[in-house]
Design a protein around this motif. Structure first.
Motif, mmCIF file in Angstrom:
data_model
loop_
_atom_site.group_PDB
_atom_site.id
_atom_site.type_symbol
_atom_site.label_atom_id
_atom_site.label_comp_id
_atom_site.label_asym_id
_atom_site.label_seq_id
_atom_site.Cartn_x
_atom_site.Cartn_y
_atom_site.Cartn_z
ATOM 1 N N LYS A 52 26.327 24.384 38.936
ATOM 2 C CA LYS A 52 25.897 23.849 38.334
ATOM 3 C C LYS A 52 24.438 24.518 38.392
ATOM 4 N N ARG A 54 22.927 21.898 41.112
ATOM 5 C CA ARG A 54 22.544 20.440 40.584
ATOM 6 C C ARG A 54 22.243 20.023 41.995
ATOM 7 N N SER A 139 29.411 16.187 34.317
ATOM 8 C CA SER A 139 28.844 17.591 32.323
ATOM 9 C C SER A 139 29.550 19.142 33.335
ATOM 10 N N ASN A 141 27.679 21.816 31.970
ATOM 11 C CA ASN A 141 26.755 22.627 31.231
ATOM 12 C C ASN A 141 25.654 23.083 33.100
ATOM 13 N N SER A 147 24.561 18.789 28.046
ATOM 14 C CA SER A 147 25.621 18.454 28.070
ATOM 15 C C SER A 147 26.935 19.587 26.607
HETATM 16 MG MG MG Z 1 24.997 15.856 33.089
#
Ligand code: MG
Ligand code: TXA
Length: 337
Positions: A52, A54, A139, A141, A147
């Motif tokens: 991701k 992230r 999520s 994405n 999302s």
């Molecule tokens: Mg999210």
């Protein structure tokens, strides 16, 4: 990557094998699609952050299929907590508890708490119940994108980065779950969603509060990151039909997108012909369902430079919808009266 439709009932077996081997499986939930890994395998969970893009201090939600799994993942569950669980699980409500030692630090982002939810989507629930693997899943994405509310969105963002996606069609709700912190005396909503403050208070018969950001720091780490913003400037229009009409007539429609409800589209039909018009459907519920897909759609149209969206009453589900819209607009609201 394997794309499996839910009608193929062997998706559970295929997903189980991937998850047991530390792989990543995207799956539908009733809110948005999730990107899952075995929550008890720290290395597998690390792959989620990589795929991701992230930040690693932003913790993951663990998805479970059976209530017995909860008691192993958390320190304790009070009578009050149980009341909420009985009323809202399976469903779009994530609960924060003190974590037990079996939850890897990578899942909790180094916090001593953990977020857990039992989704109600039939594909997700079958997967969770038949594998009995607790699934850490944000999520599905790329970080910084809206999302995903359909399998196509997941494929657009993550195709070559994950092992499998289960295509369960479009999601039912379209915005992420409500997050409720149960680690303090008064339950606190860290992220508004489909389950509203009023619905929670009705079950608890006592007060629920919203997270007051202390010095601008929200308690859910994910809420502090720059939120999804469309490529074009998004401006929210605050005014009645007459105000909207006047404003839209005065604007140059060239390179502008408009997001309206069906009703507004009818009322304003004379003045919106030259705009690129997108519709939310009929009210807050429809708007939650369509919002992220519309924003993704608009981003693919390079002829658009500015987006105007109408607003919704900040009541019940409208409150949660406006939370997402205001974030996407960076709080840019135009008062028209
Ligand atoms: Mg999210
Ligand atoms: O509807 C949903 O919740 C979806 C589906 C897939 O279940 N999941 C989702 O996950 O939205 P994600 O990772 O995009 O958002 C999780 C949010 C983040 O803002 C994160 O900071 C917060 O939950 N969170 C996770 N663990 C937490 C904890 N222990 N304390 C406070 N916030 C936490």
């Amino acid at each position: 990557m394997a794309i499996i439709r839910k009608e193929k009932d062997n998706y559970v077996g295929l997903a189980k094998e991937i998850l047991m081997n530390g792989g990543l499986v995207a799956f539908p939930t009733e809110t948005v699609y999730g990107l899952g890994a075995n929550a008890l395998n720290g290395d597998a969970c690390r792959k989620i952050y990589l795929a991701k893009g992230r930040p690693s201090d932003n913790p993951l939600i663990i998805h479970i299929g059976k209530i017995e799994q909860l008691y192993k993942l958390v320190k304790s569950v009070s009578d009050r907590d149980q009341l909420i669980i009985d009323a809202f699980w399976p469903g779009p409500l994530t609960l924060i508890f003190k974590k037990s030692d079996i939850v890897p630090d990578i899942v909790s982002g180094g916090l001593d708490t953990v977020a857990i939810r039992m989704p109600s989507n039939d594909v997700a629930l079958k997967l969770l119940r038949e594998t009995l693997i607790p699934m850490a899943a944000p999520s599905a994405n790329l970080s910084g994108k809206p999302s995903p509310t359909s399998a196509k969105h997941v494929i657009d963002d993550l195709n070559d980065k994950i092992d499998m996606i289960i295509d369960g069609g479009e999601v039912e709700i379209g915005i992420e779950s409500t997050i409720l912190d149960l680690t303090e005396d008064i339950p606190k909503i860290l992220r508004p969603g489909y389950i509203t403050k009023f619905m929670l208070e009705e079950v608890l018969l006592s007060e629920v509060i919203y997270d007051e950001e202390i010095n601008g720091t929200p308690k859910a780490p994910g809420m502090k990151y720059k939120h999804y913003a469309p490529n074009s400037e998004l401006i929210l229009l605050d005014g009645n039909d007459e105000n909207l009409k006047e404003f839209l007539v005065s604007e140059n429609p060239k390179d502008k997108a408009l997001i309206l409800t069906n009703e507004q589209k009818n009322i304003l039909s004379d003045v919106i012909k030259e705009y690129k018009v997108y519709t939310y459907g009929d009210g807050s519920f429809d708007a939650c369902k369509s919002l992220y897909a519309i924003l993704r759609d608009i981003d693919t149209d390079s002829s658009i430079n500015k987006i105007y969206s109408v607003i919704f009453e900040k009541e019940e589900l409208g409150y949660s919808l406006m939370n997402r819209l205001e974030k996407a607009a960076g709080l840019k609201i135009l008062k028209l009266d």
